[in-house]
Design a protein around this motif. Structure first.
Motif, PDB file in Angstrom:
ATOM      1  N   ASP A   7       0.855  -1.187   0.000  1.00  0.00           N
ATOM      2  CA  ASP A   7       0.000   0.000   0.000  1.00  0.00           C
ATOM      3  C   ASP A   7       0.891   1.236   0.000  1.00  0.00           C
ATOM      4  N   ASP A   8       0.556   2.215  -0.804  1.00  0.00           N
ATOM      5  CA  ASP A   8       1.376   3.421  -0.904  1.00  0.00           C
ATOM      6  C   ASP A   8       1.137   4.408   0.239  1.00  0.00           C
ATOM      7  N   GLU A  31       5.716  -0.276  -0.428  1.00  0.00           N
ATOM      8  CA  GLU A  31       5.036   0.981  -0.732  1.00  0.00           C
ATOM      9  C   GLU A  31       4.480   1.043  -2.151  1.00  0.00           C
ATOM     10  N   ASN A  32       4.835   0.079  -2.996  1.00  0.00           N
ATOM     11  CA  ASN A  32       4.340   0.092  -4.376  1.00  0.00           C
ATOM     12  C   ASN A  32       4.363  -1.333  -4.928  1.00  0.00           C
ATOM     13  N   GLU A  34       5.894  -2.710  -7.564  1.00  0.00           N
ATOM     14  CA  GLU A  34       7.195  -3.275  -7.938  1.00  0.00           C
ATOM     15  C   GLU A  34       7.934  -3.798  -6.706  1.00  0.00           C
ATOM     16  N   GLU A  35       7.967  -2.996  -5.648  1.00  0.00           N
ATOM     17  CA  GLU A  35       8.603  -3.408  -4.403  1.00  0.00           C
ATOM     18  C   GLU A  35       7.858  -4.610  -3.797  1.00  0.00           C
ATOM     19  N   MET A  54      -2.606   2.653  -6.630  1.00  0.00           N
ATOM     20  CA  MET A  54      -1.284   3.119  -6.220  1.00  0.00           C
ATOM     21  C   MET A  54      -0.625   3.799  -7.410  1.00  0.00           C
ATOM     22  N   PRO A  55       0.281   4.729  -7.147  1.00  0.00           N
ATOM     23  CA  PRO A  55       1.026   5.323  -8.260  1.00  0.00           C
ATOM     24  C   PRO A  55       1.960   4.295  -8.886  1.00  0.00           C
ATOM     25  N   GLY A  56       2.307   4.506 -10.111  1.00  0.00           N
ATOM     26  CA  GLY A  56       3.157   3.532 -10.808  1.00  0.00           C
ATOM     27  C   GLY A  56       2.315   2.346 -11.211  1.00  0.00           C
ATOM     28  N   SER A  58      -0.417  -0.126 -10.739  1.00  0.00           N
ATOM     29  CA  SER A  58      -1.623  -0.210  -9.904  1.00  0.00           C
ATOM     30  C   SER A  58      -1.680  -1.562  -9.188  1.00  0.00           C
ATOM     31  N   THR A  62      -0.392  -5.134 -10.434  1.00  0.00           N
ATOM     32  CA  THR A  62       0.475  -5.888  -9.538  1.00  0.00           C
ATOM     33  C   THR A  62      -0.079  -7.290  -9.323  1.00  0.00           C
TER      34      THR A  62
END
Length: 127
Positions: A7-8, A31-32, A34-35, A54-56, A58, A62
């Protein structure tokens, strides 16, 4: 159980931590998307709680990427998101989510709702 929370929003991560820490779970945070995917591959959690917006990348994207990754594709995913229109719920399931919980979440009911949804995914085992 090891649970990955992707979660961002820092405040939401802290809130989930306060709910699940007292239950004795081993929590991992990202936080995103990719991570989150990287941490899922390393930590092999028993459950992923995933924000949809989420930014980047979604949460929906994901989720799709996790489902395509042979190392982590079978980890149960529960989407936790403020996106709660019928189409959003359908998109979560199309992306590969096993369950869906709409934000905001009440502290006194979150753990019981999470347990109920997790049991639907894996059988009668509680979190």
């Amino acid at each position: 159980m090891k649970i990955l929370i992707i979660d961002d929003e820092a405040i939401f991560r802290m809130m989930i931590e306060s709910f699940l820490d007292r239950e004795g779970h081993d929590l991992v945070f990202a936080e995103n998307g990719e991570e989150g995917i990287k941490k899922a591959r390393v930590h092999q959690p028993g459950l992923i709680l995933l924000d949809g917006k989420m930014p980047g990348i979604s949460g929906f994207r994901t989720c799709m990427l996790i489902r395509k990754d042979t190392k982590i594709k079978n980890i149960p995913i529960i989407m936790l998101t403020a996106l709660d229109k019928v189409g959003d719920v359908e998109d979560a399931f199309k992306a590969g989510a096993d369950e869906y919980i709409a934000k905001p979440i009440e502290a006194n009911t979150f753990v019981s709702i999470l347990n109920r949804k997790y049991k639907r995914i894996v059988g009668n085992r509680p979190i």
